[in-house]
Design an enzyme around this catalytic site. Structure first.
Site, short mmCIF file in Angstrom:
data_model
loop_
_atom_site.label_atom_id
_atom_site.label_comp_id
_atom_site.label_asym_id
_atom_site.label_seq_id
_atom_site.Cartn_x
_atom_site.Cartn_y
_atom_site.Cartn_z
N SER A 185 0.80 -1.23 0.00
CA SER A 185 0.00 0.00 0.00
C SER A 185 0.83 1.27 0.00
CB SER A 185 -0.98 0.00 1.17
OG SER A 185 -0.30 -0.23 2.38
N HIS A 213 -5.32 -3.58 -2.99
CA HIS A 213 -4.97 -2.61 -4.03
C HIS A 213 -4.84 -3.23 -5.42
CE1 HIS A 213 -4.34 0.48 -1.00
NE2 HIS A 213 -3.76 -0.47 -0.28
N LYS A 244 -12.19 0.15 -2.28
CA LYS A 244 -11.13 0.82 -3.04
C LYS A 244 -11.53 0.84 -4.51
CE LYS A 244 -7.99 0.38 0.72
NZ LYS A 244 -7.16 -0.49 1.53
C1 LIG Z 1 -7.30 -0.68 3.01
C2 LIG Z 1 -6.59 -1.94 3.33
C3 LIG Z 1 -7.13 -2.89 4.20
C4 LIG Z 1 -8.37 -2.62 5.00
O1 LIG Z 1 -9.51 -2.65 4.22
P1 LIG Z 1 -10.80 -1.83 4.71
O2 LIG Z 1 -11.90 -2.41 3.94
O3 LIG Z 1 -10.52 -0.40 4.42
O4 LIG Z 1 -10.91 -2.10 6.19
C5 LIG Z 1 -6.47 -4.09 4.34
N1 LIG Z 1 -5.30 -4.34 3.70
C6 LIG Z 1 -4.73 -3.43 2.89
C7 LIG Z 1 -3.46 -3.75 2.21
C8 LIG Z 1 -5.35 -2.19 2.69
O5 LIG Z 1 -4.77 -1.28 1.91
#
Ligand SMILES: *Cc1c(COP(=O)(O)O)cnc(C)c1O
Length: 394
Positions: A185, A213, A244
């Site tokens: 990330s 991602h 996302k």
């Molecule tokens: C955003 C994210 C999460 C968490 O997901 P949410 O649905 O926002 O709780 C988990 N792992 C990674 C790598 C992320 O970027």
């Protein structure tokens, strides 16, 4: 508790907060006055924003807004109960089946968030006799999950497969679970999934792949990182988020039927929580269609990534990491310098967050530029011009 004690507690908190502020580490929330998008409104000013994870530009798509309103009319607003009581509605079930098919795995299970999904998987599958192997740059939710599971947490240097192999070879744990971000990330690089899957075979381990991602962005029709590598391994437990690239909210885990059934029986973050509103599942069915059908969004992203990489001409030690994903980190180095670049952009009407330690390693403070299909080439050019100007002044 008497008053003196309680005031001491508050004094400690206040002191800690003052310390953060003095070091410039106090985190403050920006208050948006507009929907999410390439252009947002903050403090009554318009900004060009490079900070969301809305990679395909779906968060504010008219078709999804319509689906959400239709969903509310059809299902009401709240789901009213957990999935194991009466909160599991037909549309949740249909979405699970479609998601499983989309990522090419036998079954899928919806979770309210990715954070809860990671907690649910690791704690349901491992306990004291087991070991969790984690890339150093993994998302916080994977590390928290390992701590909560009470399994032995063994972290290996970022992408260092030799180090991981040694840890696996020396482990006497009952079960072994490797956890990794599929796309990291803060760096935007992609984990070597085929090599990780091979290590799982060799050492009889599972792989939990967090594709927060990659889902919607990588692979054929946005099917994610497994499709990107064209790999299917029964040892993989796949997790992706739906807030996302999918533009809505939620997450799912997909894998073998035994895995999904075990999660239903044992994942406390699945069992002891209210089911996601059915209207969101309804909206996600529509989102999944857009993700699958609209290759042009991924083509636009590729075009923007290419434009940024090709036209950023740096003269200093600033460095764009070699990422091929929409996460394009620009390493600045020092914390203050990174904050100054972010501020400089802000003064020019552009938002891109400075990310500092401890979120990233010391000395690698950066601007985390994230691109979206909602951006135009002109938007990216505006960012480039501002960065060039700031670099000359630095
Ligand atoms: C955003 C994210 C999460 C968490 O997901 P949410 O649905 O926002 O709780 C988990 N792992 C990674 C790598 C992320 O970027």
């Amino acid at each position: 508790m008497n008053l003196a004690e309680s005031s001491k507690l508050y004094q400690e908190l206040a002191e800690h907060l003052r310390g953060l502020k003095a070091q410039g580490l106090l985190r403050e929330r920006r208050i948006l006055e507009s929907p999410q998008g390439a252009h947002v409104r903050v403090d009554s000013k318009d900004y060009l924003a490079f900070c969301s994870n809305d990679y395909l530009g779906l968060a504010n798509h008219p078709k999804l807004i319509k689906a959400a309103s239709d969903g509310a009319l059809q299902y009401g607003v709240g789901s009213g109960a957990s999935h194991l009581l009466t909160g599991h509605i037909a549309v949740h079930h249909e979405l699970e089946e479609r998601l499983a098919r989309f990522v090419g795995l036998p079954r899928a299970l919806l979770f309210s968030t990715g954070y809860m999904a990671n907690i649910g998987v690791v704690t349901a599958l491992t306990s004291r006799q087991d070991a969790v192997f984690a890339d150093r740059l993994n998302h916080a939710s994977l590390n928290d999950a390992a701590l909560l599971s009470r399994a032995k947490l063994q972290r290996y240097p970022h992408l260092d497969l030799d180090a991981l192999k040694k840890l696996l070879a020396n482990s006497r744990a009952r079960r072994k679970l490797i956890t990794t971000d599929a796309v990291f990330s803060m760096d935007g690089d992609i984990a070597p999934v085929p090599e990780l899957a091979a290590l799982c075979e060799r050492f009889d381990a599972w792989l939990l792949l967090d594709d927060a991602h990659g889902f919607g962005v990588l692979g054929k029709q946005g099917r994610g990182t497994l499709s990107h590598f064209d790999i299917a391994s029964p040892r993989t437990i796949y997790m992706a988020t739906l807030g996302k690239a999918a533009g809505v909210f939620g997450a799912f885990v997909a894998g073998a039927p035994e895995i999904v059934e075990t999660l239903i029986q044992r994942s406390r973050s699945y069992i002891y929580t209210t089911a996601t509103p059915a209207l969101l599942a309804h909206t996600l069915l529509a989102s999944l269609e857009l993700v699958r059908q609209e290759d042009r969004r991924r083509e636009r992203l590729a075009q923007l990534i290419g434009h940024l990489k090709k036209n950023l001409h740096l003269i200093s030690s600033w460095k764009l990491l070699p990422s091929v994903t929409p996460i394009q980190p620009l390493i600045i180095g020092g914390n203050d310098a990174a904050v100054m670049v972010s501020e400089g952009l802000r003064n020019r009407g552009i938002l891109a967050p400075a990310i500092r330690p401890p979120t990233v390693p010391q000395g690698s403070a950066r601007l985390r530029i994230s691109l979206s299909a909602a951006h135009s080439v002109e938007d990216v050019q505006r960012l480039l011009d501002a960065l060039h100007e700031l670099e000359r002044k630095a």
